[in-house]
Design a protein around this motif. Sequence first.
Motif, PDB file in Angstrom:
ATOM      1  N   ALA A  71       0.862  -1.191   0.000  1.00 16.94           N
ATOM      2  CA  ALA A  71       0.000   0.000   0.000  1.00 16.94           C
ATOM      3  C   ALA A  71       0.890   1.230   0.000  1.00 16.94           C
ATOM      4  O   ALA A  71       2.111   1.133   0.155  1.00 16.94           O
ATOM      5  N   LYS A  75      -2.703   6.713   1.809  1.00 19.71           N
ATOM      6  CA  LYS A  75      -3.767   6.394   0.841  1.00 19.71           C
ATOM      7  C   LYS A  75      -4.416   5.074   1.247  1.00 19.71           C
ATOM      8  O   LYS A  75      -3.929   3.992   0.926  1.00 19.71           O
ATOM      9  N   ARG A  76      -5.501   5.179   1.978  1.00 17.29           N
ATOM     10  CA  ARG A  76      -6.152   3.999   2.547  1.00 17.29           C
ATOM     11  C   ARG A  76      -6.660   3.032   1.485  1.00 17.29           C
ATOM     12  O   ARG A  76      -6.753   1.838   1.715  1.00 17.29           O
ATOM     13  N   ASP A  77      -7.000   3.565   0.301  1.00 14.61           N
ATOM     14  CA  ASP A  77      -7.569   2.707  -0.739  1.00 14.61           C
ATOM     15  C   ASP A  77      -6.516   2.204  -1.716  1.00 14.61           C
ATOM     16  O   ASP A  77      -6.841   1.687  -2.793  1.00 14.61           O
ATOM     17  N   LEU A 102       0.549  -0.291   7.349  1.00 14.97           N
ATOM     18  CA  LEU A 102      -0.422   0.604   6.736  1.00 14.97           C
ATOM     19  C   LEU A 102      -1.774  -0.100   6.679  1.00 14.97           C
ATOM     20  O   LEU A 102      -1.854  -1.294   6.361  1.00 14.97           O
ATOM     21  N   VAL A 103      -2.824   0.630   6.974  1.00 12.62           N
ATOM     22  CA  VAL A 103      -4.162   0.037   6.985  1.00 12.62           C
ATOM     23  C   VAL A 103      -4.502  -0.561   5.622  1.00 12.62           C
ATOM     24  O   VAL A 103      -5.135  -1.617   5.523  1.00 12.62           O
ATOM     25  N   GLY A 104      -4.033   0.091   4.542  1.00 10.27           N
ATOM     26  CA  GLY A 104      -4.311  -0.417   3.206  1.00 10.27           C
ATOM     27  C   GLY A 104      -3.777  -1.817   2.983  1.00 10.27           C
ATOM     28  O   GLY A 104      -4.380  -2.622   2.259  1.00 10.27           O
ATOM     29  N   THR A 107      -6.262  -4.241   4.841  1.00  5.98           N
ATOM     30  CA  THR A 107      -7.558  -4.371   4.162  1.00  5.98           C
ATOM     31  C   THR A 107      -7.413  -5.125   2.836  1.00  5.98           C
ATOM     32  O   THR A 107      -8.312  -5.880   2.453  1.00  5.98           O
ATOM     33  N   GLU A 136      -4.950   1.466  14.725  1.00 11.56           N
ATOM     34  CA  GLU A 136      -5.803   1.470  13.540  1.00 11.56           C
ATOM     35  C   GLU A 136      -5.587   0.220  12.693  1.00 11.56           C
ATOM     36  O   GLU A 136      -6.544  -0.454  12.293  1.00 11.56           O
ATOM     37  N   SER A 137      -4.318  -0.112  12.409  1.00  9.66           N
ATOM     38  CA  SER A 137      -4.059  -1.297  11.603  1.00  9.66           C
ATOM     39  C   SER A 137      -4.402  -2.562  12.373  1.00  9.66           C
ATOM     40  O   SER A 137      -4.853  -3.555  11.790  1.00  9.66           O
ATOM     41  N   ALA A 140      -8.088  -3.221  12.089  1.00  6.47           N
ATOM     42  CA  ALA A 140      -8.414  -3.783  10.777  1.00  6.47           C
ATOM     43  C   ALA A 140      -8.100  -5.277  10.737  1.00  6.47           C
ATOM     44  O   ALA A 140      -8.842  -6.063  10.139  1.00  6.47           O
TER      45      ALA A 140
END
Length: 320
Positions: A71, A75-77, A102-104, A107, A136-137, A140
């Motif tokens: 990721a 940029k989460r997406d 990273l959360v991305g 996910t 946060e991560s 997820a």
Amino acid sequence: MLERIAGNEELKSSIRRMLEGRRLTHSVLLVGEAGLGAGFAARCVAADYLYPQGGAPAEALLRGECCRAVAKAGKRDSGQIETGIVREAISVTGMGSGGRYLVGQVTAMRSEIFNTSLSAEGRAVLLYHVERMNEESANALLKVMEEPPEGVLFLLTADSLAGVLPTIRSRCISFAVAPVSPEDCARYCTAQGVGAKDAALYSALFDGHIGTVLAAARDEARREQVDRALALAKAAAARDSYAAAVLLAAYEKDKVGASALLADFRAVAAAGLRGSSHSPVEGETARKALGAADAAMQQIGAQVNPKIVLSVLAAKFRTF
């Protein structure tokens, strides 16, 4: 593939029984300080889980040739899965500053294991250094760990159990990856193609940390750094502050390099304190060198100017 793990008989025996009885929990946390090979151990478990009969896919997995969750920071997406040779395994290693997850990435991994069906024993997700996860991560990840798809095994690694968020720890069965003796480490590394002399030296200096020994033996820059750390230890043994100052001067503007050199100098001093004949320092000199290395590393970590820190360190060599 579990037999590829050096030592750690209790860990291997427990995992083997779980695999043979198909009773392996869906989340396993392997804890071991840097250089002990927790990541390699995780890949061994994944290989035996996915490919009980071994073969080329299992060997590729041991080499880390699996899919990767990637990721872009901020940029989460942007998360996606990069396809590797081993489609049934996904690796996740923090890509943010300081190795932060990273959360991305999380996910993207979650979407992949829910939406993809492959003809294999199952899926394996390798998450390295989960102590670098922020809340946060971690949240997820928890969403998928709480209700994972059928046949998915999560294999997490961490340098220390205390560094892992409690919410993650509570959902895993944990195993400690222990160091082997320097003698066993040397034999193992020799079998991996390392020269006997180098294997003996590095195994003694790094106290049976196989991953560290292999890295030092196989990387020329790493070998040179260890040589400089040994030279620094020789200066300590001779109480030669001038030689130390000359060697350390090259790192006055290199915070990262200075920290890496000091870490190896610390390892050499610790080996001397253990009585290793491979270390130039011993006894009280080794103890003082170890303390000085620790203090210098802490100061550099606290953003003190490396030039000042290294200058003070070199002056201490007179008192060793």
